[in-house]
Design an enzyme around this catalytic site. Sequence first.
Site, PDB file in Angstrom:
ATOM      1  N   HIS A  88       0.831  -1.207   0.000  1.00 34.11           N
ATOM      2  CA  HIS A  88       0.000   0.000   0.000  1.00 34.11           C
ATOM      3  C   HIS A  88       0.869   1.262   0.000  1.00 34.11           C
ATOM      4  CE1 HIS A  88      -3.672   2.329   1.263  1.00 34.11           C
ATOM      5  NE2 HIS A  88      -2.709   3.152   1.690  1.00 34.11           N
ATOM      6  N   GLU A  89       1.859   1.295   0.860  1.00 31.83           N
ATOM      7  CA  GLU A  89       2.723   2.481   0.935  1.00 31.83           C
ATOM      8  C   GLU A  89       3.647   2.581  -0.276  1.00 31.83           C
ATOM      9  OE1 GLU A  89       2.012   4.627   3.100  1.00 31.83           O
ATOM     10  OE2 GLU A  89       0.655   3.316   4.213  1.00 31.83           O
ATOM     11  N   HIS A 107      -6.115   8.437  -2.559  1.00 34.86           N
ATOM     12  CA  HIS A 107      -6.612   7.102  -2.900  1.00 34.86           C
ATOM     13  C   HIS A 107      -7.606   7.210  -4.059  1.00 34.86           C
ATOM     14  CE1 HIS A 107      -5.473   6.612   1.453  1.00 34.86           C
ATOM     15  NE2 HIS A 107      -4.813   5.599   0.907  1.00 34.86           N
ATOM     16  N   CYS A 439      91.448  21.900  -6.050  1.00 34.98           N
ATOM     17  CA  CYS A 439      90.076  22.319  -6.371  1.00 34.98           C
ATOM     18  C   CYS A 439      89.219  21.079  -6.607  1.00 34.98           C
ATOM     19  CB  CYS A 439      90.071  23.212  -7.605  1.00 34.98           C
ATOM     20  SG  CYS A 439      88.392  23.670  -8.148  1.00 34.98           S
ATOM     21  N   CYS A 559      78.701  -4.685  13.195  1.00 34.32           N
ATOM     22  CA  CYS A 559      78.402  -3.469  13.969  1.00 34.32           C
ATOM     23  C   CYS A 559      77.054  -2.879  13.576  1.00 34.32           C
ATOM     24  CB  CYS A 559      79.510  -2.428  13.766  1.00 34.32           C
ATOM     25  SG  CYS A 559      81.032  -2.823  14.644  1.00 34.32           S
TER      26      CYS A 559
END
Length: 565
Positions: A88-89, A107, A439, A559
């Site tokens: 219905h809804e 309706h 250098c 190490c």
Amino acid sequence: MGDMQMSVVDPTWELLDPNPDIRALFLEFNDTFFWGQLSGVEVKWSARMTLCAGVCSYEGRGGLCSIRLSEPLLKLRPRKDLVETLLHEMIHALLFVTHNNKDHDSHGPEFCKHMERINGRTGANISVYHNFHDEVDEYRKHWWLCNGPCQKRKPYFGYVKRAMNRAPSSLDPWWADHQRTCGGSFVKVKEPENYPQKRKRKNDPTISEVNSSSHVKGKSNGVDIRTVIPFSGTGYKLFEPNKSDAPLKILNINPTKDKAAVPLLNHTPPSTNINGTFLTNKIGSAKSTPAQSILTKVSVANTKVFINLNGSPIKLPSGSKNKSHQISSKQKSVLPFFKMQKDNSFDLTLPSPSIQSTSQKPQKDISFGFTLPSQSFPSTSPGSNSENKEPLYKKLQMNDRESFIIHSGNKTNVNDNKSCTGPAATTASGLNHTIKVSCPVCGTEVLECKINDHLDTCTSSGPQKDILLDVSLPLQSFPSTSQGSNSAIKEPLYKKLQINDKDSFIIHSGNKTNVNDNKSCTRPAATTASGFNHTIKVCCPVCGTDVLQDKINDHLDTCLQNCNT
């Protein structure tokens, strides 16, 4: 019934699925009866709706369309009523979303057309209004009776029945008509059992407080979390200066007691530096000063006292606390060795030869500390004393992607005490007018005092971010580590090292081999096929231990693994 094997309202569903999922039913009906046009519609239960079985609300064009089903009414009804109410809804929702809601009373013909279509396919009995009157009256527990003439009129006989405790008032749309035709007042005549006690218990603050504390277990209002969850470990208390390097151990803290109670201090665990040697705690010693007794926070951000080792603060040795150049992840750590110019030129002030590290394993955030003899490095800072013989500690941080090794190619004899005690002639800037340096760009030997101008000339083509330095070193003083290399080759070894302004450098120095000694430069004493010397010992840059040259690679691997663990 068409394409379905069993009707949606078949009595068998009462046994197969007595409590269906309304969302699953909605999706199935949407595809079967509504052509999938209701995919954006919401469907949910309503726990407070007791007057009607279902409601479909629409917020307008493009808005939300929601279907709500009454849980109090439909939970007492058969499954067939739930299915028919949902269909219905859904018809209302279809008219809303397709903008075909021409029926002013909701309706009308359009609604009845879809209702008859679905009833014919499923055998359901979808109607315009529900007949759940008994269920609706069951939830109307609050009654009011009018003392006026309307108590003798049909159909209500003066009664107003409601599910909530809301007395009739001017807010009701029929109130004005009742006042004009009757004029009586309403008196409450019925309410649910034990309703006054429930209302009093709800409004009493003391009872509500007791209920809230009893229902919410483990929740403390304004109570220290450490009293709820005991903490037996060690840690540092934030926002409070520590009076010791030792971590604080918090035991049995009760906030209700005197605030003067402080956490107990656990025994001080021995601290270790990066090399694995134990450091002693000097707090409370005879030589400690008031400044030493109040230390700063234990944090990796305090690079003057601590170093960062895998995110943990490790205390530095006392001899390196006052050094201005401490561990840093940026290139500031090598500024004492290279003075950056505006055009990315460098003033190289390390005249000592170095030994190349052969370990290529990338290590992340490992700091190496090694001692350099200060006599072989004239100070470049203005006003510094060249006669200072205190060892120079430099902490340089090595990163896995930004680590470079710079080999100095200057041929100054580091064992010559005369040249180590002080330069022959220095200016105010500390540069020597007699010593020549090579250098790093073109390889030409230039006076040390004019190296900066020469570098400006070499790099005058424009500022470059990446500069390649050619450092020529005698091959004999630095044996090759590659397999099958010939140690008798006299050709100079050129290493191209790329220097970036954001990278950090590791400078290995301290090799005391006399590079001017022709005997030591022509050929090593005893070499193997790999080029290593079995008699020369080199200093490990990690732990400082003297190791044979042919064993240095294995020693470095050990190490570095110890540093990681």
